[in-house]
Design an enzyme around this catalytic site. Structure first.
Site, PDB file in Angstrom:
ATOM      1  N   LYS A   1       1.098  -1.485  -0.159  1.00  0.00           N
ATOM      2  CA  LYS A   1       0.233   0.146   0.152  1.00  0.00           C
ATOM      3  C   LYS A   1       1.043   1.131  -0.432  1.00  0.00           C
ATOM      4  O   LYS A   1       1.575   1.451   0.563  1.00  0.00           O
ATOM      5  CB  LYS A   1      -1.117  -0.141   1.584  1.00  0.00           C
ATOM      6  CG  LYS A   1      -1.669   0.962   1.383  1.00  0.00           C
ATOM      7  CD  LYS A   1      -2.731   0.990   0.814  1.00  0.00           C
ATOM      8  CE  LYS A   1      -3.761   2.373   0.256  1.00  0.00           C
ATOM      9  NZ  LYS A   1      -3.058   2.510  -0.940  1.00  0.00           N
TER      10      LYS A   1
ATOM     11  N   ASN B   1      -1.764  18.852  -2.479  1.00  0.00           N
ATOM     12  CA  ASN B   1      -2.963  18.131  -1.511  1.00  0.00           C
ATOM     13  C   ASN B   1      -2.336  18.901  -0.055  1.00  0.00           C
ATOM     14  O   ASN B   1      -3.581  19.082   0.856  1.00  0.00           O
ATOM     15  CB  ASN B   1      -2.973  16.674  -2.020  1.00  0.00           C
ATOM     16  CG  ASN B   1      -4.385  16.148  -0.749  1.00  0.00           C
ATOM     17  OD1 ASN B   1      -3.562  15.639   0.133  1.00  0.00           O
ATOM     18  ND2 ASN B   1      -4.860  16.354  -1.399  1.00  0.00           N
TER      19      ASN B   1
ATOM     20  N   LYS C   1       5.151   1.625  -2.842  1.00  0.00           N
ATOM     21  CA  LYS C   1       5.221   3.053  -3.960  1.00  0.00           C
ATOM     22  C   LYS C   1       5.982   2.641  -5.390  1.00  0.00           C
ATOM     23  O   LYS C   1       6.176   2.050  -5.679  1.00  0.00           O
ATOM     24  CB  LYS C   1       6.341   3.702  -3.341  1.00  0.00           C
ATOM     25  CG  LYS C   1       6.111   5.482  -3.180  1.00  0.00           C
ATOM     26  CD  LYS C   1       4.913   5.697  -2.249  1.00  0.00           C
ATOM     27  CE  LYS C   1       5.031   7.383  -3.077  1.00  0.00           C
ATOM     28  NZ  LYS C   1       4.188   7.782  -1.225  1.00  0.00           N
TER      29      LYS C   1
ATOM     30  N   GLY D   1      -2.529   8.184  -4.627  1.00  0.00           N
ATOM     31  CA  GLY D   1      -2.042   9.521  -4.746  1.00  0.00           C
ATOM     32  C   GLY D   1      -1.068   9.600  -3.754  1.00  0.00           C
ATOM     33  O   GLY D   1      -0.199   9.418  -3.097  1.00  0.00           O
ATOM     34  N   ASP D   2       0.031  10.892  -4.651  1.00  0.00           N
ATOM     35  CA  ASP D   2       1.094  11.261  -3.880  1.00  0.00           C
ATOM     36  C   ASP D   2       1.452  12.750  -5.625  1.00  0.00           C
ATOM     37  O   ASP D   2       0.036  13.165  -6.140  1.00  0.00           O
ATOM     38  CB  ASP D   2       2.837  10.485  -4.322  1.00  0.00           C
ATOM     39  CG  ASP D   2       3.232  10.862  -3.016  1.00  0.00           C
ATOM     40  OD1 ASP D   2       3.282  10.534  -1.951  1.00  0.00           O
ATOM     41  OD2 ASP D   2       4.485  11.444  -3.599  1.00  0.00           O
TER      42      ASP D   2
ATOM     43  N   GLN E   1       7.463   3.360   4.251  1.00  0.00           N
ATOM     44  CA  GLN E   1       6.268   3.494   3.762  1.00  0.00           C
ATOM     45  C   GLN E   1       5.719   2.136   4.945  1.00  0.00           C
ATOM     46  O   GLN E   1       3.946   2.338   5.498  1.00  0.00           O
ATOM     47  CB  GLN E   1       5.440   3.261   2.288  1.00  0.00           C
ATOM     48  CG  GLN E   1       3.591   3.496   2.394  1.00  0.00           C
ATOM     49  CD  GLN E   1       3.137   4.593   2.228  1.00  0.00           C
ATOM     50  OE1 GLN E   1       4.430   5.469   1.664  1.00  0.00           O
ATOM     51  NE2 GLN E   1       2.324   5.727   2.872  1.00  0.00           N
TER      52      GLN E   1
END
Ligand code: NDP
Ligand code: 2IT
Length: 448
Positions: free
Chosen positions: A92, A242, A128, A167-168, A113
């Site tokens: 994830k 964001n 990722k 997203g990133d 992560q």
């Protein structure tokens, strides 16, 4: 029984095995420094060579992405998915579209992560991915064709129980929609294979806001734990994507004064504090029109634009770096400390250089590492997965309450593992607390 680990030796091996990957080395060193003493006191982690295994992704997938622009020209980009560790759940983590994307950057992000997802207490492993594709200046249709070409390769390797991207940088709602549509078309399956989806097709309330809100919830927890007020604090924020936008929104809701936002062109200074009207304008500007932050100063004469500069020179009580890696260096840290800044709470992944972190840890500044303070985004992604599995949607109030609880628990874990006398070393706390769950699962699985 292996010899106790030594940081220098260990890092030498990591550098040798992963040449030309400076961001990955940096992320590993930040973790190894606090983990090695802990591991040496817990021989089973040493015996099972857990740290060595955690520094090696399960696999890294590289693929070609060929797409056609509006003029019919053909372009070739590189796509990646680094599946880092699935010991505590399916892979994830986000997708980044930015010209600086390479294997080193994605390995550092995937490694981070692993600890972040573990800290959320949700069943999520770590991955990722992304591409060196630059969405800036591309038309909607070009972005669509790129996303479809990217997913045409990626779909072989992901799945709702296998690997769930999100997203990133450079990947927001528009890109997730194009990616999701293409996955659905290729597989004939409507599955929760991506998070950050729009509400109409399986998205979750609060996911859009979650990372930024979570950063400010973490900051509030950290200040309260140290008997400091949140209200009235002056806040310097970098970025205007964001994370930055919703960190600013929550900071304002909690009575903080937001003094800056930025993008790669420079920063804007709101001398009297960002207003609700200006924030609404910035949301439109950035999220809808993909404009530059300088446009805020063109519209509002009281706002100053500083071209080519970073915001860290503006005196503040709290600094929230929310743009990208290594955006806050040693000199910036010295300036913040000299101006009496009390807290640095990372919204971005690895925004502070090692030298900057060392200065914060040696000073009175409360320093929150991104793997703890920006975990709210992936946490609500985890809740989006739960809702998709249940075929139900939860309310904004329920989700916001869950986000607050998760951020408080992460804070408390950092305190539990990072308390050093009167001080809390949040970096050490986050690294150890994130490590233990993954390490115990890896030990349980045996040699693999
Ligand atoms: P966005 O693409 O929405 O925004 C990125 C912002 O950072 C933009 O203002 C951009 O400016 C700026 N920026 C990007 N690269 C650079 C650079 N090299 N130098 C200066 N400014 C730069 O991304 P997000 O807000 O989603 O992500 C920001 C950070 O937060 C990243 O580190 C990401 O990994 C991290 N993060 C994101 C999460 C999420 O849920 N989205 C979750 C947890 C962490 P410009 O437009 O000029 O490029
Ligand atoms: O860095 C991150 O945690 C993210 N970009 C969010 C990942 C996710 O799966 O929501």
């Amino acid at each position: 029984m292996p010899q106790p680990l030594q940081l220098e030796q260990f890092m030498q091996l990591v550098r040798q095995r992963n040449p030309h990957e400076p961001e990955f080395h940096q992320a590993v060193e930040e973790v190894a420094e606090s983990l090695i003493p802990f591991i040496n006191q817990h021989p089973r982690y040493l015996e099972h060579r857990i740290l060595e295994r955690m520094c090696e992704p399960d696999r890294a997938i590289l693929f070609r992405v060929t797409w056609e622009d509006d003029a019919g020209e053909i372009h070739v980009n590189r796509g990646y998915r680094v599946q880092f560790n699935n010991s505590i759940g399916p892979y994830k983590g986000g997708l980044r579209f930015h010209p600086t994307v390479n294997l080193s950057v994605l390995k550092f992000l995937g490694f981070e992560q692993t600890f972040k997802n573990s800290l959320t207490d949700l069943p999520m492993g770590a991955g990722k991915g992304g591409s060196d594709f630059n969405p800036k200046g591309k038309s909607d249709r070009e972005v669509m064709r790129f996303c479809q070409a990217f997913m045409s390769e990626l779909y072989h390797y992901i799945g709702e129980n296998v690997d769930i991207p999100a997203g990133d940088i450079g990947v927001g709602g528009r890109e997730i929609a194009y990616l999701f549509g293409q996955y659905k078309r290729l597989t004939h399956e409507f599955a929760g294979v991506l998070t950050g989806k729009a509400l109409e097709y399986g998205g979750s309330l609060v996911r859009l806001e979650a990372t930024g809100y979570g950063v400010v919830y973490f900051l509030k927890n950290m200040l309260e734990f140290h008997r400091m007020e949140t209200t009235g604090r002056r806040c310097v924020i970098s970025g205007s994507g964001n994370v930055a936008i919703f960190a600013a929104e929550k900071a304002m809701q909690l009575g903080m004064r937001v003094l800056t936002l930025s993008d790669s062109g420079g920063f804007v200074h709101f001398k009297k504090g960002l207003t609700a009207e200006q924030l609404a304008f910035i949301k439109q500007l950035k999220m809808l029109h993909r404009g530059r932050i300088s446009a805020v100063a063109e519209k509002y004469p009281e706002v100053e634009y500083h071209s080519g500069e970073k915001p860290w020179g503006i005196p503040c009580d709290a600094a929230l770096p929310c743009a990208t890696q290594n955006e806050l260096d040693e000199n910036d840290a010295k300036t913040l400390i000299a101006h009496g800044c009390q807290a640095v709470c990372e919204g971005a992944n690895m925004p502070c250089t090692k030298a900057a972190i060392d200065l914060f840890l040696a000073s009175a500044v409360l320093y929150a590492p991104g793997k703890a303070s920006n975990a709210g985004g992936v946490a609500v992604s985890g809740l989006e997965m739960s809702q998709n599995s249940q075929r139900l949607s939860w309310s904004r109030e329920e989700l916001d309450a869950m986000l607050r609880t998760i951020m408080r628990k992460i804070h408390d874990k950092c305190v539990r593992y990072g308390q050093e006398g009167e001080r809390v070393n949040y970096l050490k706390g986050a690294n150890i607390a994130g490590f233990v769950k993954v390490a115990d699962a890896m030990v349980a699985f045996g040699v693999m």
